[in-house]
Design a protein around this motif. Sequence first.
Motif, PDB file in Angstrom:
ATOM      1  N   ASP A 214      -2.073 -10.288  49.917  1.00  0.00           N
ATOM      2  CA  ASP A 214      -2.037 -10.695  48.519  1.00  0.00           C
ATOM      3  C   ASP A 214      -2.591  -9.530  47.701  1.00  0.00           C
ATOM      4  OD1 ASP A 214      -2.430 -11.667  45.985  1.00  0.00           O
ATOM      5  OD2 ASP A 214      -3.299 -13.586  46.616  1.00  0.00           O
ATOM      6  N   GLN A 217      -3.898  -8.803  42.592  1.00  0.00           N
ATOM      7  CA  GLN A 217      -4.910  -8.176  41.736  1.00  0.00           C
ATOM      8  C   GLN A 217      -5.159  -6.708  42.091  1.00  0.00           C
ATOM      9  OE1 GLN A 217      -9.292  -9.443  39.937  1.00  0.00           O
ATOM     10  NE2 GLN A 217      -7.881 -10.926  40.723  1.00  0.00           N
ATOM     11  N   LYS A 243       0.335  -9.657  38.328  1.00  0.00           N
ATOM     12  CA  LYS A 243      -0.611  -9.084  37.359  1.00  0.00           C
ATOM     13  C   LYS A 243      -0.130  -7.733  36.789  1.00  0.00           C
ATOM     14  CE  LYS A 243      -4.626 -11.887  38.077  1.00  0.00           C
ATOM     15  NZ  LYS A 243      -4.842 -12.621  39.301  1.00  0.00           N
TER      16      LYS A 243
HETATM   17  C1  LIG Z   1      -4.352 -13.939  39.869  1.00  0.00           C
HETATM   18  C2  LIG Z   1      -4.151 -14.027  41.320  1.00  0.00           C
HETATM   19  C3  LIG Z   1      -3.195 -14.902  41.877  1.00  0.00           C
HETATM   20  C4  LIG Z   1      -2.412 -15.892  41.041  1.00  0.00           C
HETATM   21  O1  LIG Z   1      -1.615 -15.284  40.083  1.00  0.00           O
HETATM   22  P1  LIG Z   1      -0.990 -16.182  38.899  1.00  0.00           P
HETATM   23  O2  LIG Z   1      -0.124 -15.213  38.167  1.00  0.00           O
HETATM   24  O3  LIG Z   1      -2.147 -16.689  38.107  1.00  0.00           O
HETATM   25  O4  LIG Z   1      -0.244 -17.271  39.525  1.00  0.00           O
HETATM   26  C5  LIG Z   1      -2.999 -14.863  43.236  1.00  0.00           C
HETATM   27  N1  LIG Z   1      -3.689 -14.033  44.021  1.00  0.00           N
HETATM   28  C6  LIG Z   1      -4.614 -13.182  43.540  1.00  0.00           C
HETATM   29  C7  LIG Z   1      -5.335 -12.262  44.449  1.00  0.00           C
HETATM   30  C8  LIG Z   1      -4.881 -13.163  42.173  1.00  0.00           C
HETATM   31  O5  LIG Z   1      -5.806 -12.334  41.691  1.00  0.00           O
END
Ligand SMILES: *Cc1c(COP(=O)(O)O)cnc(C)c1O
Length: 404
Positions: A214, A217, A243
Motif C-alpha cells: 500500500d 501515502q 493521494k
Molecule cells: C489515505 C490512505 C488510504 C485510503 O485512501 P482514500 O483515498 O482515502 O480512500 C489507504 N492507504 C493508505 C496508506 C492511506 O494513507
Amino acid sequence: MISPLLPTYARPDVEFEKGEGVWLITRQGERYIDLGAGIAVNALGHAHPHLVEALTEQGSKLWHTSNLYRIPGGERLAQRLVDATFADKVFFTNSGAEALECAIKMARKYHAVSGHPERFRIITFEGAFHGRTLATIAAGGQAKYLEGFGPKVEGFDQVPFGDFDALEAAITDATAALLIEPIQGEGGVRSVPPADLRRLRQICDDKGLLLILDEVQTGVGRTGKLFAHEWAGVTPDIMAVAKGIGGGFPMGACLATAEAAKGMTVGTHGTTFGGNPLAMAVGNAVLDVILEDGFLEQVRQKSLLFKQRLAELKDRYPDVITEIRGEGLLLGLKLATPNGEFVDAARAQKALVVAAGANVVRLIPPLTITEAEMAEGLARIDAAAKAVSEAHKKANAGQPELAP
Ligand SMILES: *Cc1c(COP(=O)(O)O)cnc(C)c1O
C-alpha cells in the motif's frame, strides 16, 4: 447553525479560499503554510501552473466518456507508470481505498485462477490503515473504524508490526497475500526497515504468496524515490497508489505484474469514473514534474535538511517532542504531549500539520517546498512547540512534586 454535512469530522473553524504552492490563504488574506498538503495529496503544492494548465485544457475538451471507450490519456499514463516501475498492468480508480479493493480482489482472483480458490486470506499488520470501505477497514483491523459496522469482512488476519514469528504462524494454506505499507502513515509514521521488507518478499516467494504494498501515502516521490519500496531494493506483485498521483484531483491506481494480474480478465472488475480523461490529464501532468531530471534528488536533499532541523527542535523541546520518525517528506514528531493540542498550537502559528496514530504529528509538505519555505515552516513549528512546552510547564507548576 446546524450543518447539513454528516458530522464525521470535528473541524476547526478555518476555511481557505485559494492556494499558491505551499500556502493556503483565507478570505481575509491570512496565509497559512501547508505542511500537511491535504494529507500528502498536494504533492506539487496548490495551483501548480503545469497542473492548472493540464486541467483547464482538458476541461474545455472532454471530461468523461466512461470506460466503454479507449482513453488515450489513460493508456499513456499507464505506460509511463509501467516504464517507471516493476508493474506490467495498471487499473485506475478514484481513491486509495478503491485501489486497495482492486489489489485485494486481484490477489484472490490470482489464486482462484491458479486452482486455489481456498487461498483468499490476506495478512495485514497492526497499526495499518488501508481506507474506509468495508473490506479496507477489515484489512486495517482497527477497532475504532470497525465498531458498529456489522460483521467484519471475512478474510483478513492481522499480526503485530515487525513480529516475524507471529507472521510465520499466521500463514496457512488459505493465505493469499501479505499487505503492508512501507511506512505506516495514519498509524504514526512507522517505517518498515528495508531488511524487513526484503524478508517479507522472501517469505512470499517461499510460500507462493503475493506481496501487496500500500503506497497510497508513501508513493509518487514522497520518500525521495518514485515509490518507497525502491529503497529496499525489492518489488511487490501488486501495489496500491493514490493521494499524490493526482496532485489533488481524486484518483488512484492499482499496479501489478502480468502474472499477479492474470485473473483480471474482461468483465471481472470495473469503475464508472476511474481513469476518466480529466483525471488522466492531471495524472500525466503530475508525472511530468515528478519524473523531471533532478526532481526526486532535490526531494531527498531537502528532506535530509528538514529531518536535521526537526532533530534540533526535539533537542530544544524534549518535554514535547520525543522522537523524529519517517523518511523523505513523510516525517513524524512523536510527542510527549497530546498531538491534537500540538496541531492546534501549530495552526495558531498559521502552520498546518496533520495528526496521526501513536500520538504523532505528521509533516507531509508539498514536495515542491523551497528551503526558504521550510525555514519559515520550521520557525512556526518551533513557536508551536514552545507554546505547548510553556503551557505544560505552567500547568505542572504548583502541582506537588512526585515522591522519588
Ligand atoms: C489515505 C490512505 C488510504 C485510503 O485512501 P482514500 O483515498 O482515502 O480512500 C489507504 N492507504 C493508505 C496508506 C492511506 O494513507
